[in-house]
Design a protein around this motif. Sequence first.
Motif, PDB file in Angstrom:
ATOM      1  N   LYS A 237       0.844  -1.188   0.000  1.00  0.00           N
ATOM      2  CA  LYS A 237       0.000   0.000   0.000  1.00  0.00           C
ATOM      3  C   LYS A 237       0.883   1.242   0.000  1.00  0.00           C
ATOM      4  O   LYS A 237       2.029   1.202   0.442  1.00  0.00           O
ATOM      5  CB  LYS A 237      -0.923  -0.002   1.211  1.00  0.00           C
ATOM      6  N   GLU A 238       0.341   2.354  -0.480  1.00  0.00           N
ATOM      7  CA  GLU A 238       1.128   3.588  -0.611  1.00  0.00           C
ATOM      8  C   GLU A 238       1.699   4.059   0.727  1.00  0.00           C
ATOM      9  O   GLU A 238       2.744   4.705   0.771  1.00  0.00           O
ATOM     10  CB  GLU A 238       0.273   4.696  -1.222  1.00  0.00           C
ATOM     11  N   THR A 239       1.014   3.743   1.814  1.00  0.00           N
ATOM     12  CA  THR A 239       1.470   4.238   3.121  1.00  0.00           C
ATOM     13  C   THR A 239       2.390   3.262   3.849  1.00  0.00           C
ATOM     14  O   THR A 239       2.912   3.597   4.923  1.00  0.00           O
ATOM     15  CB  THR A 239       0.264   4.542   4.030  1.00  0.00           C
ATOM     16  N   ASP A 240       2.598   2.066   3.311  1.00  0.00           N
ATOM     17  CA  ASP A 240       3.455   1.088   3.987  1.00  0.00           C
ATOM     18  C   ASP A 240       4.893   1.608   4.073  1.00  0.00           C
ATOM     19  O   ASP A 240       5.409   2.210   3.124  1.00  0.00           O
ATOM     20  CB  ASP A 240       3.463  -0.248   3.243  1.00  0.00           C
ATOM     21  N   MET A 241       5.532   1.333   5.193  1.00  0.00           N
ATOM     22  CA  MET A 241       6.905   1.765   5.415  1.00  0.00           C
ATOM     23  C   MET A 241       7.768   0.575   5.818  1.00  0.00           C
ATOM     24  O   MET A 241       7.261  -0.446   6.308  1.00  0.00           O
ATOM     25  CB  MET A 241       6.960   2.823   6.522  1.00  0.00           C
TER      26      MET A 241
END
Length: 200
Positions: free
Chosen positions: A102-106
Amino acid sequence: MPTITQNLPDTFSIEAYQKTFALRPVKYPDDMPLLYKWMHAEHVVDQWQLHLPMPQLKTHFEKMLADDHQRLYLILCDDKPIGYTEVYETARDRLSHYYKAKETDMGWHILLGDPAVVGKGYLKPTGLMISKFIFEHTEAKKIVGEPDSKVEVYQWVADSFAYRVQRLIEMPEKTAALYFCNRDEFLESRGYLSFYGATA
């Protein structure tokens, strides 16, 4: 528009084990002698494979610092540099080839470079600090890790902070254990609550 990692603060710190653990940005070229020393340390060579001559190592870090999907920090303990970490956006990293990011995964990588701290319990507070840093300063619901599956010490830290192994993945340089850490589970983990249970 600044990227997620470009919006991260330059500094962060926690108190743990009666010590202050902190992050500060890598300073180029000032930190290169220290990074060169760590990358050539016996306990680092096999895992990082960056025991390069200084000119090549500088080129590597120049590219890393120019890459806006990640931020490079030194890890400090009571103001003394003891390690290095890379905090990155997994959707824009090669790790996204191994799971649906996902775009927010870090994600993050860690190197404890100072031989004096290796095997002395420093991985747990530094892992706590980096995870707390990410969840406090991004919208990430999940942190993803991919340590070498042969490095067993990560398993002990992972269990403490709700990092759950998903499966093994074959990467060019290693067989990695793919870990997920969900925000809510991290905040309820025994490792986190052992430090912050009184105020969490």
